[in-house]
Design a protein around this motif. Structure first.
Motif, mmCIF file in Angstrom:
data_model
loop_
_atom_site.group_PDB
_atom_site.id
_atom_site.type_symbol
_atom_site.label_atom_id
_atom_site.label_comp_id
_atom_site.label_asym_id
_atom_site.label_seq_id
_atom_site.Cartn_x
_atom_site.Cartn_y
_atom_site.Cartn_z
ATOM 1 N N ASP A 198 150.380 28.698 -22.710
ATOM 2 C CA ASP A 198 149.113 28.456 -22.025
ATOM 3 C C ASP A 198 149.079 27.000 -21.564
ATOM 4 N N TRP A 201 151.506 31.981 -25.315
ATOM 5 C CA TRP A 201 150.682 32.896 -24.521
ATOM 6 C C TRP A 201 151.593 33.957 -23.933
ATOM 7 N N THR A 237 141.943 26.658 -16.337
ATOM 8 C CA THR A 237 141.532 27.957 -15.775
ATOM 9 C C THR A 237 142.685 28.914 -15.517
ATOM 10 N N THR A 284 145.131 30.735 -17.377
ATOM 11 C CA THR A 284 145.338 32.015 -18.056
ATOM 12 C C THR A 284 144.097 32.900 -18.064
ATOM 13 N N SER A 285 142.953 32.356 -17.646
ATOM 14 C CA SER A 285 141.749 33.181 -17.535
ATOM 15 C C SER A 285 141.607 33.791 -16.147
ATOM 16 N N ASP A 286 142.534 33.446 -15.232
ATOM 17 C CA ASP A 286 142.499 33.976 -13.870
ATOM 18 C C ASP A 286 143.390 35.218 -13.797
#
Length: 275
Positions: free
Chosen positions: A99, A106, A245, A247-249
């Motif tokens: 990440d 991740w 932002t 790994t949340s995309d």
């Protein structure tokens, strides 16, 4: 996000360009420095302020003479990370299984982590002058990591005019199987890919390109257009924002996942075994 970026492009609205969005210099004629060694020499004492290097080599240990232990196969690289070819540092980390925001493991696909190496421009503006063409990269750690790997996947950024298309990835390198798998997996994930053989300046076929300095003498390279890189982050505006932002995309997850699946397919081949 990919969907919103496509809509913006379709509407004819100018996409954010950002600092460091420059043409790839595949031939090296526009480079200010002749090599990484030249850059490190001329910018002595400025590492950590003007530029940075990050890498991770995972510990390998075989203390049992009764059999063979698992070995490292693939290294992920971003030779022009940070503010030079924006987004490639974070993509390098994501594909390696980390990440970008905190370097924690991740691996949503359940796969293993890969070694990585990156060179990053850290200037507030003008990072393009830190670009060293891949074939002239002589960083000793980068080259040694490539030489001890069966495979390298190198991440780069290019402009849409160079690729001849928007929202696209030019797939290059000398490993034909890896190229095939990258085309397959990226297209299945909804991304447009272009064969590097049709774009000589982006093809990644020079034998001194670190992606091809592997144990097998071949590797893979991705040249990702600016607009596509922008779409892979919830916030593309700065290095901290991209890391936060990534790994949340959903599009970042799809892109990195596709690359990891391509690598997994490659590593399953017979020539990936060391006797």
């Amino acid at each position: 996000m990919l969907t919103s970026a496509l809509a913006t492009a379709a509407a004819g609205t100018t996409l954010v360009t950002g600092v460091g969005v420059t043409a790839a210099h595949a031939a090296g004629e526009d480079d200010f420095y002749n090599s990484n060694t030249d850059l490190y020499t001329q910018l002595a004492g400025q590492e950590g302020t003007d530029f940075g290097r990050r890498y991770k080599r995972h510990q390998m240990l075989d203390s049992d003479s009764s059999g063979k232990s698992p070995f490292h196969r693939t290294t992920i690289m971003a030779l022009h990370g940070g503010g030079i070819e924006i987004g490639t540092s974070e993509l390098c980390l994501g594909i390696a299984g980390y990440d970008p925001k905190d370097l924690s493991v991740w691996t949503p696909d359940g796969g293993h982590v890969h070694d990585y190496w990156m060179f990053e421009g850290l200037l507030s503006t003008g990072n393009s002058k830190l670009h060293v063409t891949s074939k002239n990269c002589d960083d000793h750690v980068a080259r040694s990591m490539a030489a001890s790997s069966l495979n390298v996947l190198s991440l780069h950024g290019c402009k849409e005019e160079q690729a001849g298309a928007t929202m696209s990835v030019v797939v290059g390198g000398l490993n034909a199987d890896l190229k095939t798998y990258l085309h397959d997996e990226l297209r299945a994930a909804g991304f447009n890919t272009i064969d590097g053989s049709t774009k000589p300046d982006l093809a990644g076929v020079n034998t001194t390109n670190p992606c091809n300095l592997t144990m097998l003498g071949k590797g893979g390279q991705l040249e990702i257009t600016t607009d596509l890189r922008q779409s892979l982050f919830g916030d593309y505006s700065s290095r901290p924002a991209r890391a936060r932002t990534a790994t949340s995309d959903a599009d970042f997850v799809r892109f990195t996942g596709a690359c990891r699946r391509a690598i997994a397919r490659l590593e399953a081949q017979a020539d990936q075994q060391i006797l």
